[in-house]
Design a protein around this motif. Structure first.
Motif, PDB file in Angstrom:
ATOM      1  N   ALA A 215       0.829  -1.209   0.000  1.00  0.00           N
ATOM      2  CA  ALA A 215       0.000   0.000   0.000  1.00  0.00           C
ATOM      3  C   ALA A 215       0.858   1.251   0.000  1.00  0.00           C
ATOM      4  O   ALA A 215       0.567   2.227  -0.710  1.00  0.00           O
ATOM      5  CB  ALA A 215      -0.919  -0.010   1.225  1.00  0.00           C
ATOM      6  N   ALA A 216       1.950   1.220   0.797  1.00  0.00           N
ATOM      7  CA  ALA A 216       2.857   2.367   0.826  1.00  0.00           C
ATOM      8  C   ALA A 216       3.526   2.553  -0.535  1.00  0.00           C
ATOM      9  O   ALA A 216       3.671   3.685  -1.017  1.00  0.00           O
ATOM     10  CB  ALA A 216       3.910   2.177   1.914  1.00  0.00           C
ATOM     11  N   PHE A 217       3.958   1.467  -1.160  1.00  0.00           N
ATOM     12  CA  PHE A 217       4.554   1.552  -2.495  1.00  0.00           C
ATOM     13  C   PHE A 217       3.558   2.114  -3.489  1.00  0.00           C
ATOM     14  O   PHE A 217       3.906   2.939  -4.348  1.00  0.00           O
ATOM     15  CB  PHE A 217       5.025   0.161  -2.924  1.00  0.00           C
ATOM     16  N   ASP A 218       2.300   1.689  -3.337  1.00  0.00           N
ATOM     17  CA  ASP A 218       1.256   2.184  -4.229  1.00  0.00           C
ATOM     18  C   ASP A 218       1.043   3.683  -4.035  1.00  0.00           C
ATOM     19  O   ASP A 218       0.918   4.434  -5.017  1.00  0.00           O
ATOM     20  CB  ASP A 218      -0.041   1.419  -3.958  1.00  0.00           C
ATOM     21  N   ASP A 219       1.028   4.117  -2.764  1.00  0.00           N
ATOM     22  CA  ASP A 219       0.774   5.525  -2.480  1.00  0.00           C
ATOM     23  C   ASP A 219       1.951   6.409  -2.857  1.00  0.00           C
ATOM     24  O   ASP A 219       1.781   7.475  -3.466  1.00  0.00           O
ATOM     25  CB  ASP A 219       0.448   5.713  -0.995  1.00  0.00           C
ATOM     26  N   LYS A 220       3.159   5.949  -2.478  1.00  0.00           N
ATOM     27  CA  LYS A 220       4.325   6.818  -2.600  1.00  0.00           C
ATOM     28  C   LYS A 220       5.055   6.692  -3.932  1.00  0.00           C
ATOM     29  O   LYS A 220       5.774   7.611  -4.323  1.00  0.00           O
ATOM     30  CB  LYS A 220       5.311   6.521  -1.466  1.00  0.00           C
ATOM     31  N   VAL A 221       4.905   5.566  -4.597  1.00  0.00           N
ATOM     32  CA  VAL A 221       5.623   5.370  -5.865  1.00  0.00           C
ATOM     33  C   VAL A 221       4.655   5.365  -7.040  1.00  0.00           C
ATOM     34  O   VAL A 221       4.723   6.219  -7.925  1.00  0.00           O
ATOM     35  CB  VAL A 221       6.451   4.062  -5.822  1.00  0.00           C
ATOM     36  N   LEU A 222       3.740   4.423  -7.039  1.00  0.00           N
ATOM     37  CA  LEU A 222       2.852   4.300  -8.185  1.00  0.00           C
ATOM     38  C   LEU A 222       1.939   5.508  -8.325  1.00  0.00           C
ATOM     39  O   LEU A 222       1.806   6.067  -9.427  1.00  0.00           O
ATOM     40  CB  LEU A 222       2.017   3.022  -8.058  1.00  0.00           C
ATOM     41  N   ASP A 223       1.320   5.928  -7.206  1.00  0.00           N
ATOM     42  CA  ASP A 223       0.429   7.085  -7.298  1.00  0.00           C
ATOM     43  C   ASP A 223       1.182   8.331  -7.730  1.00  0.00           C
ATOM     44  O   ASP A 223       0.696   9.123  -8.557  1.00  0.00           O
ATOM     45  CB  ASP A 223      -0.251   7.328  -5.945  1.00  0.00           C
ATOM     46  N   ARG A 224       2.381   8.535  -7.135  1.00  0.00           N
ATOM     47  CA  ARG A 224       3.159   9.715  -7.516  1.00  0.00           C
ATOM     48  C   ARG A 224       3.600   9.647  -8.966  1.00  0.00           C
ATOM     49  O   ARG A 224       3.640  10.672  -9.662  1.00  0.00           O
ATOM     50  CB  ARG A 224       4.360   9.855  -6.588  1.00  0.00           C
ATOM     51  N   ALA A 225       3.980   8.461  -9.418  1.00  0.00           N
ATOM     52  CA  ALA A 225       4.384   8.322 -10.815  1.00  0.00           C
ATOM     53  C   ALA A 225       3.217   8.632 -11.748  1.00  0.00           C
ATOM     54  O   ALA A 225       3.365   9.324 -12.765  1.00  0.00           O
ATOM     55  CB  ALA A 225       4.895   6.902 -11.062  1.00  0.00           C
ATOM     56  N   ILE A 226       2.034   8.147 -11.379  1.00  0.00           N
ATOM     57  CA  ILE A 226       0.851   8.408 -12.204  1.00  0.00           C
ATOM     58  C   ILE A 226       0.491   9.891 -12.163  1.00  0.00           C
ATOM     59  O   ILE A 226       0.172  10.506 -13.194  1.00  0.00           O
ATOM     60  CB  ILE A 226      -0.321   7.536 -11.730  1.00  0.00           C
ATOM     61  N   ASP A 227       0.557  10.474 -10.940  1.00  0.00           N
ATOM     62  CA  ASP A 227       0.277  11.912 -10.827  1.00  0.00           C
ATOM     63  C   ASP A 227       1.287  12.719 -11.630  1.00  0.00           C
ATOM     64  O   ASP A 227       0.931  13.700 -12.301  1.00  0.00           O
ATOM     65  CB  ASP A 227       0.308  12.340  -9.365  1.00  0.00           C
ATOM     66  N   GLY A 228       2.578  12.327 -11.566  1.00  0.00           N
ATOM     67  CA  GLY A 228       3.603  13.049 -12.334  1.00  0.00           C
ATOM     68  C   GLY A 228       3.374  12.936 -13.823  1.00  0.00           C
ATOM     69  O   GLY A 228       3.526  13.919 -14.571  1.00  0.00           O
ATOM     70  N   SER A 229       3.016  11.737 -14.264  1.00  0.00           N
ATOM     71  CA  SER A 229       2.729  11.550 -15.691  1.00  0.00           C
ATOM     72  C   SER A 229       1.552  12.409 -16.128  1.00  0.00           C
ATOM     73  O   SER A 229       1.573  13.029 -17.205  1.00  0.00           O
ATOM     74  CB  SER A 229       2.431  10.068 -15.971  1.00  0.00           C
ATOM     75  N   ALA A 230       0.543  12.477 -15.276  1.00  0.00           N
ATOM     76  CA  ALA A 230      -0.609  13.304 -15.607  1.00  0.00           C
ATOM     77  C   ALA A 230      -0.233  14.774 -15.682  1.00  0.00           C
ATOM     78  O   ALA A 230      -0.686  15.508 -16.577  1.00  0.00           O
ATOM     79  CB  ALA A 230      -1.710  13.081 -14.569  1.00  0.00           C
ATOM     80  N   SER A 231       0.609  15.206 -14.738  1.00  0.00           N
ATOM     81  CA  SER A 231       1.040  16.612 -14.739  1.00  0.00           C
ATOM     82  C   SER A 231       1.829  16.948 -15.999  1.00  0.00           C
ATOM     83  O   SER A 231       1.624  18.006 -16.619  1.00  0.00           O
ATOM     84  CB  SER A 231       1.884  16.882 -13.488  1.00  0.00           C
ATOM     85  N   VAL A 232       2.751  16.060 -16.391  1.00  0.00           N
ATOM     86  CA  VAL A 232       3.537  16.284 -17.622  1.00  0.00           C
ATOM     87  C   VAL A 232       2.621  16.323 -18.830  1.00  0.00           C
ATOM     88  O   VAL A 232       2.797  17.160 -19.742  1.00  0.00           O
ATOM     89  CB  VAL A 232       4.604  15.182 -17.764  1.00  0.00           C
ATOM     90  N   THR A 233       1.636  15.441 -18.823  1.00  0.00           N
ATOM     91  CA  THR A 233       0.699  15.396 -19.955  1.00  0.00           C
ATOM     92  C   THR A 233      -0.089  16.693 -20.055  1.00  0.00           C
ATOM     93  O   THR A 233      -0.301  17.235 -21.157  1.00  0.00           O
ATOM     94  CB  THR A 233      -0.253  14.204 -19.787  1.00  0.00           C
TER      95      THR A 233
END
Length: 617
Positions: free
Chosen positions: A536-554
């Protein structure tokens, strides 16, 4: 004859589903319907036990659904339906009218029907279907009073523990398919022993793990303690003739597989012996009557598992049948006292048998049978199976005999409390007469079933089970077990309520069911939860942030595209359009409609063309 077998399994299953679907509108009629169905199922089971029908229906490509009744499954079908009928008789009188009775009786019929599918299954897929439905309905029955969080938590513990062990059957089915190349015969219960290595060991391991989990043998025993949170009729049915003995039945059924593996029979026999001894000590340390009976169920089923490993099929079957009568009676009597007196703690049950004489007498018959005292059924059944253990190993026989002595200890201890001089109970409720007669019937069965362990009935049981060469106990074995049981019971009676002569840590460990649940939490639950939290922590801190970052770049890229690229494209398109419009205006100028201007334009065009042709040449 296939119609007989289909009716045997379809009647309780269909009726149970119907009661569940109708719901509270059927509460008033539910007890009567359930009793009629149970009585009809008992009649069908008796007929099937004599006629040995088989049934077959299309299921999967090359894998039909097959049910069959032979000697062992016929005896089990009669036992299951008979105990179900008696338990439902008790429930109809004891279960309050304000309860959701349609749900209760529907689940009980569904539970019994799934057990009938389990014992009549001829192939692993059909066995798995009955096995799974039985586990799911046991979860619903244990958590019947679902508004109580403790009860639902207990149901979850029981379900998840047995469900984990049930994965062994999927392993066995997969290994059987791999060994047989997908042939139907490879999934037949009778054909499992013909598999080749290494698949034979995988099949054996899967069957053994699933059976030990379902029958609450070590190291899975603790779930049966939690199952006590359910209504007393549920405990009576679950602990006596259905789910908890399903694993022992499976091991008795697959005896050739255990023998063919070269190691399965020894593992099963010693696991059963260890469970019978250690859970017997757990039962001795309990101060709660239902917990004592639950631990004794593990111990008594340990005898059946020992018999399966030792090849004593007749003794194990007799133990199963006799235990079903005795244990269902004990749980029903405990439930009656809980309803009447509001407690199941042994110190608070002083004089309970004196206050309710008929219930107390019936309870005494079952407890003395459980203790192994003659001339009751479990005394003789134990000696028949221990004769097989003695033939296999004197040490195995010694362990079984020690477990039999412990049976006398915890049974006599329960009797000592309930038969002490009665204390005043002005607030005690009356036990309905309709709930007493089923107990009397079961007490009679505890006495009558002893005949099965002696010739000529014992020879008849051998023929029914189609086994030969089963060892028969000598007179000294009957005398030895009876003498030890009497001595142990007398010693407990004389000891009374004084504390057990054990170290404090030992008493605490046995009272806590050997700490098995805590060990399961430490070894399995806690690591799994830590892994889940890490995920869950990996999902919150890595996957979610990576997805949020990708969305921001997009989003930024889209804005840049809107600001720069789209303006450039729009400007280019606008310029092309403007040029096109200008060319259009220039092209319209010669179009004046005057003939002499068209003639002049044609002369000019041909002149230019002539000049070009001259220059090109």
């Amino acid at each position: 004859m296939s119609a007989l077998l289909w009716a045997l399994v379809a009647l309780p299953l269909g009726s149970g589903v119907l009661l569940l679907v109708v719901g509270r509108r059927a509460d008033r009629a539910a007890p009567g319907v359930a009793l009629a169905v149970a009585a009809a199922a008992l009649g069908l089971a008796v007929a099937a036990a004599f006629r040995h029908p088989s049934a077959r229906a299309p299921f999967l490509d090359g894998l039909p659904m097959r049910l069959t009744v032979d000697g062992l499954s016929g005896l089990l079908a009669v036992t299951v339906t008979a105990v179900t009928l008696v338990v439902l008789l008790f429930s109809a009188a004891e279960f309050g009218a304000g309860e959701a009775r349609a749900r209760f009786f529907g689940l009980m019929l569904l539970f019994a029907g799934s057990m009938l599918v389990t014992v009549t299954a001829a192939t692993l897929p059909v066995l798995l279907m009955g096995w799974e439905v039985m586990g799911a309905t046991s979860w619903a029955l244990i958590g019947y009073w679902w508004r109580d969080p403790e009860r639902t938590s207990a149901a979850d513990t029981a379900f998840l523990t047995t469900r984990t062990a049930d994965l062994g059957l999927y392993l066995a089915a997969g290994a059987a398919l791999a060994s047989g190349g997908g042939r139907n015969s490879s999934l037949s219960l009778d054909g499992l022993a013909r598999a080749e290595e290494p698949w034979l060991s995988f099949i054996t391991a899967g069957v053994v793990v699933a059976a030990l989990g379902k029958s609450a043998q070590l190291p899975f025993s603790f779930w049966l303690s939690k199952a006590m949170r359910g209504p007393s009729p549920v405990s009576a049915l679950l602990h006596s003739a259905t789910m908890v003995v399903a694993g022992a039945y499976l091991l008795l059924r697959t005896g050739p597989l255990l023998d063919a593996s070269g190691w399965g029979d020894d593992v099963v026999a010693w696991t059963g012996a260890a469970t019978a001894v250690l859970l017997g000590l757990v039962a001795v340390a309990q101060t709660d009557l239902k917990q004592l009976l639950a631990a004794s169920s593990c111990a008594q089923i340990g005898f059946m598992v020992l018999a399966a490993g030792a090849g004593a099929t007749t003794g194990g079957t007799l133990q199963l049948v006799a235990h079903a009568a005795a244990k269902s009676l004990l749980f029903l009597a405990a439930g009656a006292w809980l309803t009447a007196l509001g407690t199941q703690q042994l110190p608070a049950l002083l004089g309970a048998a004196r206050h309710h004489r008929t219930v107390g007498t019936a309870f005494t018959v079952a407890a003395l049978s459980l203790a192994g005292l003659p001339p009751l059924s479990l005394w003789a059944a134990k000696d028949v199976l221990l004769a097989g253990a003695l033939e296999r190993s004197p040490w195995l026989y010694a362990a079984g005999l020690a477990a039999a002595v412990l049976s006398a200890v915890y049974s006599a201890r329960a009797l000592w409390f309930v038969w002490r001089p009665a204390v005043a109970r002005p607030d005690a409720r009356r036990i309905p007469a309709g709930a007493v007669w089923p107990l009397v019937l079961l007490a009679f069965a505890c006495v009558a079933l002893v005949a099965l362990a002696f010739p000529p009935m014992l020879d008849s049981v051998d023929r029914v089970l189609a086994v030969s060469g089963q060892p028969a106990p000598h007179v000294w074995e009957f005398a030895l077990s009876a003498g030890l049981a009497v001595l142990a019971a007398a010693a407990v009676w004389g000891w009374g309520a004084r504390p057990l002569p054990l170290a404090a840590r030992a008493k605490s460990g046995f009272a806590d069911w050997l700490g098995l649940e805590r060990a399961a939490h430490v070894l399995l639950v806690a690591p799994t939860m830590r892994l889940a939290r890490a995920a869950a922590a990996f999902d919150d801190k890595v996957l979610d942030r990576a997805i949020d970052g990708s969305a921001s770049v997009t989003v930024r890229l889209a804005r840049w595209t809107d600001d720069v690229v789209e303006r450039a494209v729009d400007g280019t398109v606008g310029a092309v359009a403007a040029g096109t419009r200008a060319l259009g205006r220039w092209a319209r100028r010669p179009q004046t409609g005057q003939l002499h201007q068209y003639l002049a334009q044609a002369v000019a065009a041909f002149t230019v063309l002539a000049v070009v042709l001259v220059l090109v040449r």
